[in-house]
Design a protein around this motif. Structure first.
Motif, PDB file in Angstrom:
ATOM      1  N   LYS B 312       4.444  -0.574 -15.467  1.00  0.00           N
ATOM      2  CA  LYS B 312       4.730  -1.374 -14.276  1.00  0.00           C
ATOM      3  C   LYS B 312       5.163  -0.430 -13.175  1.00  0.00           C
ATOM      4  O   LYS B 312       5.794   0.592 -13.439  1.00  0.00           O
ATOM      5  CB  LYS B 312       5.859  -2.368 -14.567  1.00  0.00           C
ATOM      6  CG  LYS B 312       5.435  -3.520 -15.435  1.00  0.00           C
ATOM      7  CD  LYS B 312       6.570  -4.529 -15.536  1.00  0.00           C
ATOM      8  CE  LYS B 312       6.572  -5.206 -16.894  1.00  0.00           C
ATOM      9  NZ  LYS B 312       7.854  -5.824 -17.230  1.00  0.00           N
ATOM     10  N   HIS B 313       4.824  -0.769 -11.920  1.00  0.00           N
ATOM     11  CA  HIS B 313       5.250   0.098 -10.827  1.00  0.00           C
ATOM     12  C   HIS B 313       5.813  -0.735  -9.689  1.00  0.00           C
ATOM     13  O   HIS B 313       5.421  -1.882  -9.475  1.00  0.00           O
ATOM     14  CB  HIS B 313       4.090   0.958 -10.324  1.00  0.00           C
ATOM     15  CG  HIS B 313       2.967   0.162  -9.758  1.00  0.00           C
ATOM     16  ND1 HIS B 313       2.065  -0.519 -10.560  1.00  0.00           N
ATOM     17  CD2 HIS B 313       2.614  -0.098  -8.497  1.00  0.00           C
ATOM     18  CE1 HIS B 313       1.197  -1.147  -9.789  1.00  0.00           C
ATOM     19  NE2 HIS B 313       1.504  -0.911  -8.534  1.00  0.00           N
ATOM     20  N   ARG B 314       6.765  -0.123  -8.989  1.00  0.00           N
ATOM     21  CA  ARG B 314       7.404  -0.761  -7.847  1.00  0.00           C
ATOM     22  C   ARG B 314       7.603   0.330  -6.804  1.00  0.00           C
ATOM     23  O   ARG B 314       8.116   1.402  -7.113  1.00  0.00           O
ATOM     24  CB  ARG B 314       8.758  -1.336  -8.273  1.00  0.00           C
ATOM     25  CG  ARG B 314       9.262  -2.475  -7.455  1.00  0.00           C
ATOM     26  CD  ARG B 314      10.392  -3.271  -8.134  1.00  0.00           C
ATOM     27  NE  ARG B 314      11.441  -2.433  -8.673  1.00  0.00           N
ATOM     28  CZ  ARG B 314      11.752  -2.354  -9.968  1.00  0.00           C
ATOM     29  NH1 ARG B 314      11.090  -3.062 -10.854  1.00  0.00           N
ATOM     30  NH2 ARG B 314      12.722  -1.578 -10.367  1.00  0.00           N
ATOM     31  N   MET B 315       7.137   0.094  -5.579  1.00  0.00           N
ATOM     32  CA  MET B 315       7.242   1.118  -4.544  1.00  0.00           C
ATOM     33  C   MET B 315       7.875   0.483  -3.311  1.00  0.00           C
ATOM     34  O   MET B 315       7.313  -0.443  -2.739  1.00  0.00           O
ATOM     35  CB  MET B 315       5.859   1.673  -4.220  1.00  0.00           C
ATOM     36  CG  MET B 315       5.205   2.291  -5.476  1.00  0.00           C
ATOM     37  SD  MET B 315       3.577   3.025  -5.207  1.00  0.00           S
ATOM     38  CE  MET B 315       2.578   1.547  -5.016  1.00  0.00           C
ATOM     39  N   THR B 316       9.049   0.971  -2.941  1.00  0.00           N
ATOM     40  CA  THR B 316       9.812   0.370  -1.852  1.00  0.00           C
ATOM     41  C   THR B 316       9.961   1.357  -0.697  1.00  0.00           C
ATOM     42  O   THR B 316      10.563   2.408  -0.868  1.00  0.00           O
ATOM     43  CB  THR B 316      11.225  -0.017  -2.357  1.00  0.00           C
ATOM     44  OG1 THR B 316      11.097  -0.671  -3.607  1.00  0.00           O
ATOM     45  CG2 THR B 316      11.928  -0.917  -1.360  1.00  0.00           C
ATOM     46  N   PRO B 317       9.397   1.030   0.492  1.00  0.00           N
ATOM     47  CA  PRO B 317       9.628   1.906   1.640  1.00  0.00           C
ATOM     48  C   PRO B 317      11.065   1.743   2.122  1.00  0.00           C
ATOM     49  O   PRO B 317      11.573   0.630   2.161  1.00  0.00           O
ATOM     50  CB  PRO B 317       8.638   1.384   2.691  1.00  0.00           C
ATOM     51  CG  PRO B 317       8.325  -0.003   2.286  1.00  0.00           C
ATOM     52  CD  PRO B 317       8.612  -0.151   0.826  1.00  0.00           C
ATOM     53  N   TRP B 318      11.745   2.844   2.461  1.00  0.00           N
ATOM     54  CA  TRP B 318      13.124   2.686   2.944  1.00  0.00           C
ATOM     55  C   TRP B 318      13.422   3.531   4.170  1.00  0.00           C
ATOM     56  O   TRP B 318      14.534   3.500   4.681  1.00  0.00           O
ATOM     57  CB  TRP B 318      14.148   2.914   1.843  1.00  0.00           C
ATOM     58  CG  TRP B 318      14.141   4.247   1.185  1.00  0.00           C
ATOM     59  CD1 TRP B 318      13.344   4.623   0.146  1.00  0.00           C
ATOM     60  CD2 TRP B 318      14.956   5.383   1.490  1.00  0.00           C
ATOM     61  NE1 TRP B 318      13.614   5.917  -0.211  1.00  0.00           N
ATOM     62  CE2 TRP B 318      14.603   6.401   0.596  1.00  0.00           C
ATOM     63  CE3 TRP B 318      15.956   5.637   2.422  1.00  0.00           C
ATOM     64  CZ2 TRP B 318      15.194   7.655   0.611  1.00  0.00           C
ATOM     65  CZ3 TRP B 318      16.546   6.891   2.438  1.00  0.00           C
ATOM     66  CH2 TRP B 318      16.167   7.880   1.526  1.00  0.00           C
ATOM     67  N   LEU B 319      12.435   4.253   4.666  1.00  0.00           N
ATOM     68  CA  LEU B 319      12.639   4.973   5.926  1.00  0.00           C
ATOM     69  C   LEU B 319      11.269   5.218   6.534  1.00  0.00           C
ATOM     70  O   LEU B 319      10.320   5.568   5.822  1.00  0.00           O
ATOM     71  CB  LEU B 319      13.376   6.290   5.667  1.00  0.00           C
ATOM     72  CG  LEU B 319      13.779   7.121   6.889  1.00  0.00           C
ATOM     73  CD1 LEU B 319      15.066   7.905   6.603  1.00  0.00           C
ATOM     74  CD2 LEU B 319      12.699   8.088   7.326  1.00  0.00           C
ATOM     75  N   SER B 320      11.163   5.011   7.841  1.00  0.00           N
ATOM     76  CA  SER B 320       9.900   5.248   8.518  1.00  0.00           C
ATOM     77  C   SER B 320      10.190   5.649   9.959  1.00  0.00           C
ATOM     78  O   SER B 320      10.777   4.893  10.711  1.00  0.00           O
ATOM     79  CB  SER B 320       9.042   3.977   8.467  1.00  0.00           C
ATOM     80  OG  SER B 320       7.876   4.170   9.235  1.00  0.00           O
ATOM     81  N   THR B 321       9.840   6.867  10.318  1.00  0.00           N
ATOM     82  CA  THR B 321       9.976   7.283  11.720  1.00  0.00           C
ATOM     83  C   THR B 321       8.639   7.857  12.180  1.00  0.00           C
ATOM     84  O   THR B 321       7.882   8.411  11.388  1.00  0.00           O
ATOM     85  CB  THR B 321      11.060   8.361  11.914  1.00  0.00           C
ATOM     86  OG1 THR B 321      10.645   9.566  11.247  1.00  0.00           O
ATOM     87  CG2 THR B 321      12.404   7.922  11.354  1.00  0.00           C
ATOM     88  N   LYS B 322       8.355   7.701  13.478  1.00  0.00           N
ATOM     89  CA  LYS B 322       7.092   8.203  14.031  1.00  0.00           C
ATOM     90  C   LYS B 322       7.240   9.660  14.449  1.00  0.00           C
ATOM     91  O   LYS B 322       8.331  10.084  14.825  1.00  0.00           O
ATOM     92  CB  LYS B 322       6.712   7.378  15.254  1.00  0.00           C
ATOM     93  CG  LYS B 322       6.307   5.963  14.912  1.00  0.00           C
ATOM     94  CD  LYS B 322       5.803   5.237  16.132  1.00  0.00           C
ATOM     95  CE  LYS B 322       5.458   3.794  15.738  1.00  0.00           C
ATOM     96  NZ  LYS B 322       4.833   3.057  16.820  1.00  0.00           N
ATOM     97  N   PRO B 323       6.150  10.402  14.455  1.00  0.00           N
ATOM     98  CA  PRO B 323       6.204  11.757  15.009  1.00  0.00           C
ATOM     99  C   PRO B 323       6.552  11.666  16.504  1.00  0.00           C
ATOM    100  O   PRO B 323       6.152  10.713  17.168  1.00  0.00           O
ATOM    101  CB  PRO B 323       4.778  12.281  14.832  1.00  0.00           C
ATOM    102  CG  PRO B 323       4.131  11.371  13.842  1.00  0.00           C
ATOM    103  CD  PRO B 323       4.802  10.047  13.970  1.00  0.00           C
ATOM    104  N   VAL B 324       7.297  12.662  17.000  1.00  0.00           N
ATOM    105  CA  VAL B 324       7.645  12.708  18.426  1.00  0.00           C
ATOM    106  C   VAL B 324       7.117  14.014  19.021  1.00  0.00           C
ATOM    107  O   VAL B 324       7.612  15.090  18.690  1.00  0.00           O
ATOM    108  CB  VAL B 324       9.171  12.623  18.624  1.00  0.00           C
ATOM    109  CG1 VAL B 324       9.504  12.687  20.110  1.00  0.00           C
ATOM    110  CG2 VAL B 324       9.727  11.349  18.008  1.00  0.00           C
ATOM    111  N   PRO B 325       6.110  13.918  19.911  1.00  0.00           N
ATOM    112  CA  PRO B 325       5.621  15.139  20.538  1.00  0.00           C
ATOM    113  C   PRO B 325       6.634  15.653  21.556  1.00  0.00           C
ATOM    114  O   PRO B 325       7.280  14.871  22.244  1.00  0.00           O
ATOM    115  CB  PRO B 325       4.329  14.701  21.242  1.00  0.00           C
ATOM    116  CG  PRO B 325       4.393  13.218  21.320  1.00  0.00           C
ATOM    117  CD  PRO B 325       5.381  12.721  20.329  1.00  0.00           C
ATOM    118  N   MET B 326       6.783  16.955  21.646  1.00  0.00           N
ATOM    119  CA  MET B 326       7.592  17.561  22.695  1.00  0.00           C
ATOM    120  C   MET B 326       6.736  17.661  23.962  1.00  0.00           C
ATOM    121  O   MET B 326       5.516  17.526  23.920  1.00  0.00           O
ATOM    122  CB  MET B 326       8.077  18.949  22.255  1.00  0.00           C
ATOM    123  CG  MET B 326       9.010  18.940  21.032  1.00  0.00           C
ATOM    124  SD  MET B 326      10.683  18.240  21.364  1.00  0.00           S
ATOM    125  CE  MET B 326      10.476  16.548  20.833  1.00  0.00           C
TER     126      MET B 326
END
Lengths: 410, 410
Positions: B312-326
């Motif tokens: 059985k598998h369980r996958m929980t996202p808990w952090l997501s940030t976008k790339p930030v170009p300089m």
């Protein structure tokens, strides 16, 4: 007979420490002592002569008619793991009592003395040693030289033994040289019989084991700023070892098994590459040469993976036991009885250790398995169908009859 | 200037909690407050106008001659992880102070106002949030609506803020709309510059991140009695996932990184097949589309492995940030300065998060890295050679001169 057997099993399982689920009966605890006393009472009621030896092994004896004949012994152990089941060990003891009651009632006194033993300890759950019961019978241990080992509360083995009323010379010698044969009935603790739809397992060999502690050391680094090509990732290294060991073990095929059951990563933080990983390796095989060969192969593969990944590696052996073959004539006899009783059976290895592997040094020894539902053991959900428990007792009765009444294997 | 810089760095590193090795300066602790006060004193001595805002961000200002001109800001953060080093954050603040002192002494007042900031918090070491300082400046957070988060001793963020003398309206607005540009100097916290023998890193993008918690569930079974073919081994399953993820990440190539840093097996016992394993997955990339594509691929591979192994598998996202170009113009300017100063440089991504990624929403932002010895950071053994620290300050001085005195990027 099956009603008698399940009654004994149920009543025995009431002797358990604390409020944990399942059965907890550690060596020399009150629950353990009460259980041995209960069994002694049941043996006496069944007309057996009972005695405790100096370490608390309990015997019930049906004397033989032939002067000086050596003893046919059956039984298993009374102790459990914490929150264990009610079959592991207990089934072999209770089946022995039931079998001796039945044989006495049906056939009277045997030619050779028949004894059932409830060994005091096999699991290694309280003190850092195992097979304390059968080990004292076979000379692997001597209770007079117990050393200074203590349980996790700091109580010494000697102290615990004395408190339970054992460890006294007047209880008589533990070591026995009067055994003609030992037959142990036990639950399989695996899922092979269930999977193969067999009712009886006849053990050819109890496997040997090697256990190792492995450490891989890389560099703990930032998970964001360290490119894949510059990592010394101990977790990825350990993972490659585990996958490789599993593949090799599967290639080698039965009865080889190899297991990585314990893994500890450092610093064990989501955004840090693992700097080191400790893992255990448990290898078992029925053939000593193959056990050694696979162990060497496994270690050299770990070394190869570590070197390629620029990881430091450390591999420490911490347990090594040799495979113990069971007596071939007894196994053939068991096989013949299965055929007579029309019980589907399988010759197999035992992947777990048992008292029989110690007894095998003292006399011809045999082990018979009944199925474990789902292969589960050392758990409150350990279970074997009563009809299958009855199959095992029927096997035991026949084997003991041949050995003690017909004097086979003479 | 380098003597001044190392003196400030050394003196600042004395402000640390307890007796842990390295530097521990958590938000709103005494060590933190003393460090900010020390910096305020050094800024004032250098002739800068100092002020704290309502969350404790410290500014030192060199006023400009041109009426109404927007501000050129440099700096970094003052807080640390527990037992961190003396360069992470502190270097950017101290370098800013040293650069402003130098510019004032050499060139007098700039056209545009120049400010150095010591952000109060970036690491997320005390409370379950990060970028508290730059977040309040850019409107990601508002200290008036701090919620009820507490540290591990149960002290709320609001309470800690008030105890330090912050969280008061009279300290003035945190949010700024008067910024023309932000330049942050920081140690790399990676080993790329050292490995490539470059002296300066010019950040093109701060990577986006995805983090997942993954659980694989098999069956905990006896390591001896369960044949290889009948296992549902969660540890072997997790190991296969880790090896596969590493291989995929390596195939995709830079700047993608994927890390499994945390692994927990159950029951984690040498002679029991793992019944379940939890592990974390940290994925970073500078390109949002590729970050998403790799994350989806990674999860589908884990699913495929789990299904094939009957786990059985369980996958929980808990952090997501976008790339930030300089800002590209600022990065090109930095590149030109490296060429003028004959400093070997590399355009690169930042695999770690920084205040600059928040400031980038408020104004053109640039980040400049100096090498970290061995790539080590968040550790007492964090180190950068003084000559390399000086290279960074020289870069910063040139960039700030162009921005504030020559009014480039206007």
């Amino acid at each position: 007979m099956i009603r008698e057997l399940t009654r004994l099993l149920d009543e025995l399982s009431d002797y358990s420490e604390g409020t944990d689920p399942g059965v907890t009966r550690l060596l020399y605890t009150d629950a353990w002592l009460d259980a041995q006393r209960y069994l002694a009472g049941q043996m006496a009621e069944a007309g057996l002569e009972t005695r405790f030896d100096a370490v608390g092994n309990l015997y019930g004896r049906l004397p033989g008619t032939e002067p000086g004949a050596k003893v046919i012994l059956t039984g298993s152990h009374i102790d459990t793991v914490r929150s264990g089941g009610k079959y592991d060990g207990a089934y072999g003891v209770v089946a022995g009592v039931a079998a001796l009651m039945y044989l006495k009632r049906m056939y009277g006194a045997p030619k050779r003395p028949l004894e059932v033993v409830s060994f005091c300890e096999e699991e290694g759950s309280r003190f850092p040693l195992a097979y304390w019961g059968s080990g004292n019978v076979t000379g692997v241990y001597d209770w007079r030289h117990v050393g200074d080992m203590v349980d996790e509360d700091g109580v010494s083995l000697r102290e615990a033994m004395l408190r339970s009323g054992f460890g006294k010379e007047e209880l008589g010698e533990c070591r026995r040289s009067d055994l003609a044969a030992y037959v142990e009935l036990h639950i399989e603790q695996g899922m092979v019989l269930e999977h193969m739809q067999k009712r009886i397992g006849i053990v050819e060999t109890i496997v040997g084991q090697r256990r190792y502690a492995v450490t891989l050391e890389g560099t703990a680094n930032h998970a964001g700023t360290t490119p894949m090509t510059m990592r010394q990732d101990a977790a990825a290294g350990a993972a490659e070892c585990i996958v490789r060991l599993e593949a090799l073990a599967s290639q080698w095929g039965e009865p080889l098994v190899a297991t990585v059951g314990k893994i500890e990563a450092q610093p064990n933080t989501p955004n840090v590459i693992a700097g080191s990983v400790d893992f255990t390796l448990d290898i078992r095989h029925a053939d000593e040469w193959k056990l050694n060969a696979f162990s060497e192969l496994a270690l050299s593969e770990i070394e190869r993976i570590a070197l390629r990944r620029r990881l430091k590696h450390r591999m420490t052996p911490w347990l090594s036991t040799k495979p113990v073959p069971m007596n071939q004539a007894l196994a053939r006899g068991a096989e013949r009885i299965c055929q007579q009783l029309i019980l589907p059976y399988r010759r197999m290895v035992s992947g777990a250790g048992h008292d029989a592997q110690l007894l095998a040094a003292a006399c011809p020894a045999a082990m018979v398995f009944v199925p474990s539902r789902g292969g589960i053991s050392h758990s409150p959900s350990e279970y074997t169908d009563p009809a299958m428990l009855a199959d095992g007792v029927a096997m035991l009765v026949s084997m003991l009859y041949e050995l003690a009444y017909e004097e086979q294997l003479s």
